[in-house]
Design an enzyme around this catalytic site. Sequence first.
Site, mmCIF file in Angstrom:
data_model
loop_
_atom_site.group_PDB
_atom_site.id
_atom_site.type_symbol
_atom_site.label_atom_id
_atom_site.label_comp_id
_atom_site.label_asym_id
_atom_site.label_seq_id
_atom_site.Cartn_x
_atom_site.Cartn_y
_atom_site.Cartn_z
ATOM 1 N N ALA A 32 0.775 -1.237 -0.017
ATOM 2 C CA ALA A 32 0.052 -0.152 0.397
ATOM 3 C C ALA A 32 0.527 0.753 -0.494
ATOM 4 C CB ALA A 32 -0.714 0.268 0.991
ATOM 5 N N HIS A 37 7.057 5.763 1.634
ATOM 6 C CA HIS A 37 8.102 4.829 0.673
ATOM 7 C C HIS A 37 8.702 5.148 -0.710
ATOM 8 C CE1 HIS A 37 4.300 2.226 2.723
ATOM 9 N NE2 HIS A 37 4.979 2.327 3.025
ATOM 10 N N GLN A 155 10.245 1.264 16.628
ATOM 11 C CA GLN A 155 10.406 0.503 15.391
ATOM 12 C C GLN A 155 11.896 0.803 14.767
ATOM 13 O OE1 GLN A 155 7.588 -2.147 12.315
ATOM 14 N NE2 GLN A 155 8.767 -0.037 10.854
ATOM 15 N N MET A 186 2.149 10.281 6.594
ATOM 16 C CA MET A 186 1.539 9.467 5.647
ATOM 17 C C MET A 186 1.230 8.235 6.356
ATOM 18 S SD MET A 186 3.336 11.197 1.968
ATOM 19 C CE MET A 186 3.153 11.881 1.558
ATOM 20 N N ARG A 189 -2.319 2.757 6.394
ATOM 21 C CA ARG A 189 -3.318 2.926 6.980
ATOM 22 C C ARG A 189 -4.433 4.373 6.468
ATOM 23 N NH1 ARG A 189 -0.953 0.212 10.753
ATOM 24 N NH2 ARG A 189 -1.829 -1.296 11.405
#
Length: 281
Positions: A32, A37, A155, A186, A189
Amino acid sequence: MLIFNNKAGITSLLSNYVSTKYNIGFVPTMGALHQGHLSLLQKSVQENDITVISIFVNPTQFNNPEDLEKYPRTLEADVEKIKSVSDKIIVFAPSVNEMYDGNTSSGSFSFDGLEHQMEGSHRPGHFDGVGTIVKKLFEIVTPTNAYFGEKDFQQLQIVKKMVEKHHMPVNIVGCPISREENGLAMSSRNQRLSAEDRTKAAFIYKTLKEAQQLFEEKGIEFTRNYVADAFSVHPEFKMDYFEIAAEDDLIPATIKENKKYRAFIAVFLSNVRLIDNISLN
């Protein structure tokens, strides 16, 4: 563009690059894809000889089955977006069975306490799932550099700790948060938000910016109370947590010391969980 669905194929290809000492850049994702990304991919392409992106929705890091079920899966569209960066990027899009060999369960990891804060305390088992899949992916791709966005800052710190503790020869590169024009971080989800909710969600970053200023002027406790009060008058949001913590150990701050601090937030809007963070100094 080369697309692999199995470990053997991509491992065989990449072993040629490893033996010739090419730098391999790696961007692990759950698909997605959005501009955030793509910015990681662009950085990897600029800094490495070869770039690999994985697209894999990892079931072991979801503690909420409904969230896993609703997570957007858009492989065809993702491939087109990847091509817009470079048609030489290698895509690894395995099945769950391929990654877990028929045993879809996570290992047990210690991240020296990083896993018990914020996301860890609100999503039991989440970081065991993250550690499991990232370690598997690193072992398959054998990257020189791996790129992670700072939106998932906890993370990022977890992955750095895992690499350190398991002596993995990977350089972890943290990259700035990509934001919508209204400041919303961004996220894949965000696709589940209506246009109206996306507009409302700008309030999250607006409040974080205010917290950034208040942290300097008024201190930790005042800032925490201010943010709690700000969200309490916006019932469309349900706050999961707001925390001010040191960047290195993620332990909630009580007094200001000579450390780098961040504000972290997780809220629900129309049953979509949104996270964000901001550097405070």
